[in-house]
Scaffold this motif. Sequence first.
Motif, PDB file in Angstrom:
ATOM      1  N   VAL A  72       0.832  -1.197   0.000  1.00 18.15           N
ATOM      2  CA  VAL A  72       0.000   0.000   0.000  1.00 18.15           C
ATOM      3  C   VAL A  72       0.875   1.259   0.000  1.00 18.15           C
ATOM      4  N   GLY A  73       1.972   1.218   0.773  1.00 17.78           N
ATOM      5  CA  GLY A  73       2.894   2.359   0.773  1.00 17.78           C
ATOM      6  C   GLY A  73       3.418   2.619  -0.630  1.00 17.78           C
ATOM      7  N   ALA A  74       3.822   1.534  -1.312  1.00 14.12           N
ATOM      8  CA  ALA A  74       4.332   1.702  -2.671  1.00 14.12           C
ATOM      9  C   ALA A  74       3.240   2.236  -3.591  1.00 14.12           C
ATOM     10  N   MET A  75       2.005   1.753  -3.395  1.00 11.40           N
ATOM     11  CA  MET A  75       0.906   2.242  -4.235  1.00 11.40           C
ATOM     12  C   MET A  75       0.669   3.726  -4.010  1.00 11.40           C
ATOM     13  N   MET A  76       0.805   4.160  -2.746  1.00  9.41           N
ATOM     14  CA  MET A  76       0.619   5.590  -2.470  1.00  9.41           C
ATOM     15  C   MET A  76       1.737   6.388  -3.131  1.00  9.41           C
ATOM     16  N   LEU A  77       2.974   5.862  -3.066  1.00  2.00           N
ATOM     17  CA  LEU A  77       4.097   6.590  -3.656  1.00  2.00           C
ATOM     18  C   LEU A  77       3.952   6.677  -5.171  1.00  2.00           C
ATOM     19  N   LEU A  78       3.354   5.653  -5.791  1.00  2.00           N
ATOM     20  CA  LEU A  78       3.212   5.678  -7.243  1.00  2.00           C
ATOM     21  C   LEU A  78       1.896   6.305  -7.679  1.00  2.00           C
ATOM     22  N   GLY A  79       0.881   6.202  -6.839  1.00  2.00           N
ATOM     23  CA  GLY A  79      -0.456   6.613  -7.253  1.00  2.00           C
ATOM     24  C   GLY A  79      -0.802   8.049  -6.909  1.00  2.00           C
ATOM     25  N   PHE A  80      -0.244   8.589  -5.826  1.00  2.00           N
ATOM     26  CA  PHE A  80      -0.639   9.943  -5.444  1.00  2.00           C
ATOM     27  C   PHE A  80       0.051  11.034  -6.265  1.00  2.00           C
ATOM     28  N   GLY A 110      -4.437  21.939 -25.235  1.00  2.00           N
ATOM     29  CA  GLY A 110      -4.620  21.079 -24.066  1.00  2.00           C
ATOM     30  C   GLY A 110      -5.711  20.058 -24.341  1.00  2.00           C
ATOM     31  N   ASP A 111      -6.058  19.272 -23.333  1.00  2.37           N
ATOM     32  CA  ASP A 111      -7.096  18.272 -23.524  1.00  2.37           C
ATOM     33  C   ASP A 111      -7.749  17.941 -22.181  1.00  2.37           C
ATOM     34  N   PRO A 112      -9.080  18.095 -22.091  1.00  2.11           N
ATOM     35  CA  PRO A 112      -9.740  17.762 -20.825  1.00  2.11           C
ATOM     36  C   PRO A 112      -9.528  16.295 -20.444  1.00  2.11           C
ATOM     37  N   LEU A 113      -9.328  15.427 -21.442  1.00  2.87           N
ATOM     38  CA  LEU A 113      -9.172  14.005 -21.117  1.00  2.87           C
ATOM     39  C   LEU A 113      -7.859  13.715 -20.398  1.00  2.87           C
ATOM     40  N   LEU A 114      -6.868  14.604 -20.561  1.00  4.68           N
ATOM     41  CA  LEU A 114      -5.599  14.419 -19.847  1.00  4.68           C
ATOM     42  C   LEU A 114      -5.853  14.373 -18.346  1.00  4.68           C
ATOM     43  N   TRP A 115      -6.724  15.269 -17.872  1.00 13.22           N
ATOM     44  CA  TRP A 115      -7.059  15.276 -16.437  1.00 13.22           C
ATOM     45  C   TRP A 115      -7.635  13.937 -16.029  1.00 13.22           C
ATOM     46  N   GLN A 116      -8.563  13.418 -16.865  1.00 14.70           N
ATOM     47  CA  GLN A 116      -9.221  12.169 -16.476  1.00 14.70           C
ATOM     48  C   GLN A 116      -8.206  11.040 -16.358  1.00 14.70           C
ATOM     49  N   HIS A 117      -7.253  10.983 -17.318  1.00  7.97           N
ATOM     50  CA  HIS A 117      -6.232   9.931 -17.239  1.00  7.97           C
ATOM     51  C   HIS A 117      -5.410  10.082 -15.960  1.00  7.97           C
ATOM     52  N   LEU A 118      -4.936  11.305 -15.693  1.00 12.19           N
ATOM     53  CA  LEU A 118      -4.097  11.500 -14.507  1.00 12.19           C
ATOM     54  C   LEU A 118      -4.908  11.268 -13.242  1.00 12.19           C
ATOM     55  N   PHE A 119      -6.140  11.810 -13.219  1.00 11.99           N
ATOM     56  CA  PHE A 119      -6.942  11.691 -11.999  1.00 11.99           C
ATOM     57  C   PHE A 119      -7.230  10.229 -11.690  1.00 11.99           C
ATOM     58  N   TRP A 120      -7.629   9.455 -12.689  1.00 10.82           N
ATOM     59  CA  TRP A 120      -8.014   8.074 -12.386  1.00 10.82           C
ATOM     60  C   TRP A 120      -6.807   7.173 -12.210  1.00 10.82           C
ATOM     61  N   SER A 121      -5.633   7.560 -12.750  1.00  8.43           N
ATOM     62  CA  SER A 121      -4.468   6.726 -12.451  1.00  8.43           C
ATOM     63  C   SER A 121      -4.048   6.958 -11.002  1.00  8.43           C
ATOM     64  N   PHE A 122      -4.542   8.005 -10.377  1.00 11.53           N
ATOM     65  CA  PHE A 122      -4.502   8.108  -8.918  1.00 11.53           C
ATOM     66  C   PHE A 122      -5.720   7.403  -8.323  1.00 11.53           C
ATOM     67  N   LEU A 126      -2.252  -4.837 -10.452  1.00 13.14           N
ATOM     68  CA  LEU A 126      -3.417  -4.674 -11.334  1.00 13.14           C
ATOM     69  C   LEU A 126      -4.085  -3.313 -11.143  1.00 13.14           C
ATOM     70  N   SER A 127      -4.025  -2.784  -9.913  1.00  9.77           N
ATOM     71  CA  SER A 127      -4.786  -1.562  -9.636  1.00  9.77           C
ATOM     72  C   SER A 127      -4.295  -0.394 -10.494  1.00  9.77           C
ATOM     73  N   PHE A 128      -3.073  -0.507 -11.029  1.00 10.19           N
ATOM     74  CA  PHE A 128      -2.585   0.572 -11.886  1.00 10.19           C
ATOM     75  C   PHE A 128      -2.971   0.364 -13.342  1.00 10.19           C
ATOM     76  N   LEU A 129      -3.673  -0.725 -13.633  1.00  7.72           N
ATOM     77  CA  LEU A 129      -4.012  -1.006 -15.024  1.00  7.72           C
ATOM     78  C   LEU A 129      -5.498  -0.822 -15.299  1.00  7.72           C
ATOM     79  N   LEU A 130      -6.251  -0.294 -14.317  1.00  5.22           N
ATOM     80  CA  LEU A 130      -7.679  -0.243 -14.569  1.00  5.22           C
ATOM     81  C   LEU A 130      -8.283   1.129 -14.476  1.00  5.22           C
ATOM     82  N   TRP A 131      -7.433   2.169 -14.499  1.00  4.45           N
ATOM     83  CA  TRP A 131      -8.027   3.491 -14.353  1.00  4.45           C
ATOM     84  C   TRP A 131      -9.011   3.795 -15.481  1.00  4.45           C
TER      85      TRP A 131
END
Lengths: 256, 834
Positions: B207-215, B242-254, B298-303
């Motif tokens: 979980v610590g690693a996920m926070m370091l990579l996900g936040f 720019g692109d509004p979808l960029l936010w969605q990708h970054l936001f959901w990969s968190f 897997l949690s990083f592959l489903l945003w």
Amino acid sequence: MPMPRLTILHDHSTSSAPHARRTAAAIGGNLCPRPCAARMSTDGMLSPASPFAVDVANLGWAMLAGGTVVLTLVTALAILATLRPSALSRLTDSRLILGGGIVLPVIGILALSAGAARTGATMHHRVSPDTPTLRIEAVARQWEWRFHYADHPRDAVMTGHLRLPEHTDIEIVMTSEDVIHSFWVPELGGKMDATPGHRSTIRLHAGAPGHHLGLCAEFCGIGHTAMPFTVEIMPTADFDLWLRTAYQEGARHARF
Amino acid sequence: MRDFDSDHDALGHLWATQPGLGRFAAVNHHVIGLRFIVTSLAFFAVGGALAMMLRVQLATPDSAFLTASGYARTFTIHGTVMMFLFAIPLLEGLAMVLLPKMLGARDLAFPRLSAFGYWCYVFGGLTILTGMGLGLVPEAGWFLYPPLSSAAFSPGLGTDLWLLGITFVEISAIAVAVDLIVSVLVLRAAGMRLMDMPVMGWTMLVVGAMMLLGFPPLMVASALLEAERTFGLPFFDPSRGGDPLLWQHLFWSFGHPEVYVMFLPAAAVVSSIVPTFAGRPIAGYRWIVGAILSVGGLSFLLWGHHMFTAGLHHGSVALFSAASMLIAVPTGVQLFAWIATLARRRAPTPARGQRLPLAMLWILGFFFLFVAGGLTGVMLAVVPFDLQALDTHFVVAHMHYVLLGGFVFPMIAALYHSLPLVSGRRQEGRLGRIAFWLCLVGVNLTFAVMHLTGLLGMPRRVAGYGSESGWTAVNLLSSAGSIVLAAGFAAVMIDLLLTLRRGRRSPPDPWRGGTLEWATPVLPPTPQVFDAIPRITGRADSLQPRRIAEATARGEGYLSRPRHGWMETLGVDPRTGAPRQIVLLPARSFRPFWAALTIGAAQISVLAGSYPLAGALACLAVAILLSWPPHPVGNCDHGPLAAGQGLFLPAQTEHPRPPLLWGLRAALLADGAALASLFFAGVYLAAFAPGWADAPLPDIPLGLQLVTAGSLIGAMVTADKAHRRGRKAMIDILGAFTWALAVFLTPIAMIQTLTGVTTHAAPALHLAMLLWLCLHGALGSILGGLAIARSLQGRISDLRRTDLILLRCHNRWLAVTGAVALAFPHLVAAIAAP
């Protein structure tokens, strides 16, 4: 709630387009005596009215049934294991973990993937090769939908009300002028975001004549609630007549 | 015996937290962890009150309780408070309280960092709450999609306040994550191998690693959005590249990893309570460890499954869908491992009429609710169904089943289970059971019906509905259920408070657990937790805590005799658990409090538009952090020190891999995630955003780029050399400092050559990347400067090389990431070229 209205955008045969636009807007209420969308009832996904929506509903019911079985099984096992473990004592650790943790989900996933692929095919393929296709351009903005009959010889724009001919494949290409909206007619199935700077496409099938409620599904600001629209599927002859009449009425009023 | 008693008292005195104002100086894991828990529960009450307002509004058609704007603010803050200010801090607090005790350590690796993390959380949360009080609240929902959250459609300070407050809380989460990871890796009982750790240890490592990579993706996205709002740099505006979808990708990969950041610790709670109840070690330990690791991956592959309606490519939709369904496998493995543990138990089955322990009751509730939420989650992973159900109340129902059932229920179980560790008392009486049933009925009444509301076509986030819509009855039922649920949670809180004050005195190890947190002769444990650090053999969840407690109370174990007033704990080899070093922990300090307060003030100054003040305050905060006094153990060479049991170990300052090195590595992992997010933003925009055909690609002078590249190599080579030379390294340290300073300065010169940063995303992206490089040059200079200062103080010798080890590690990383940053504009140009 804005009333649906019709606007003739431009007219290939006369030169009085600006007048036509203003006048047609004024008479829009008469042209579309439909009830306001928010005043309309819907059973949403529970009353599907297109092949795709029917497929999704069936898939949903199947998943619900399967899910209920799994939920009951797992909960019962958990309660049994807690209160009456002797009932399960013949199962070994590895059998339980392999059976429940690997075999059961994998079977479930395979079944779901098959169902999804089948339903997905309905979404992407036309009902039959000789079904006519109508292309419509939709532009969303805070807080209304405008539908533009791009391919029709009489170029027209409807606001808040989408009229479609019966038994036709519909292709709606959409974008947004401001923030992200999402086009959704629950009874026809499928949902697509209208994103500024992008053009996205949704395919629908308009079946038998009738009325359907359309909604904006993506939160788009304080008017999000007041962004429904109506979809009216009409007999083909009526639809053609309507487009022609709408145009003529607009043109006749424009002469004044 | 006398001797042990005096050691015991001396240790207790050393590790205790002072009363009065001294509380602001607390650094102890137990104290800080409890503060996290209590503060997060207060935010839970705030979020719950907001939820009730939402349910009042939706209870009746055409309701006039809230305006559309009021409704939007309420659901935005409800989501924000629950996700960022309740859930994450609660699990962090629980891990902080339990983890060191479970692993056999006296504290976390970086106690001042824990305290700093806590104060960042408090001030970030207060920023958001103050904003709420002043009406400065975003109205765009907690995932803040631009363009709705852009300056044009969300004017005012509300959104800015949110972005800054959340970034502050994320800093806190990253600080805690670094702390937890290093603690799990290094601070354990002697002999505890990685594959012996309790499941909670594995979980917090992942979980610590996920926070370091996900936040970091969210922090980068927030910084970009704030830059767009405040300075007009376009990143999300489609009319300027720019692109509004960029936010969605970054936001959901968190956002998606965050869901599992919440679920995995809850699962770890189940993995520790279920075996305790069953009186046996957990079944399928290796399976569970594998499941935790695969959920983390897997949690990083489903945003993307949050974006099925955004018009993604068919292929990527299929991949996201498959990954989302696959997560059912590791989840199923854990569920059935728990069932197997219960089914084949050693503890006697409760007789008919005998009550289950309250914690087990909540775990059974978890089974039902979480499986239900997981199954609707699998339904949503099926694309055609998702295209119908996404953004309706069906999703709201699914999410609340998962979060309440899969997170809150196990967390409440954990609170009841660990209460004796906090107050020495355990719950009894009927209120707790009534509270459980109220909650269980409340959740199902509120949210089971809500699936139907969604299927009936009600989109989420609508502020109301007409009476003829057919949504009246279902909504009224949900609102009625929410009252039951609120009563249930209120009863839980009251029951917990009553237990703290008046519960039955608990003997040590009340549940007959198998893990080290119960190896204490008294409840609650003393501040030093272990009078001696035990040696364990075999799995750390099948121990006999009572025997270990007796032994350590007799002083059997390591580091039982305090010396020089040092606070010591054992540092082990991460893999084998063999004792390797003596870790010296810092004493109480007010500096974490002041540092966090100063950063908070800097953020407020940014909001107020006074940038010079903000800059000054930021420098002050850095100065406070730098002034954290180093441990006196580093003042001279000690050589191996007696660690007890005839063992001699070096102090951490004389060990080649001190905890600080692990901490730096963990922090650099987060840094890499931030760089990757920025890199992704550039590549994504160049490849997919509209308006790049004739993008104004900046032309940065080649000379400057070469100078920067040379400086990066120089910084790396000199730091390596300094590390080799040890005591005689002054000239190399000076070299490393100077090269890093050049890495700090050359990007500033390059920034001068950029034009049109507000007209197109291309130059704006380059500006962002150059600022990133500049910031890292500054960090390298600070580390170099610190090494110079330590060298002058005589704190660096051939034996004591910690500062040089850190400098070498950092500058190597700087060279690699700096090269990536320099290559960035060329890559973006190559992608954008037609």
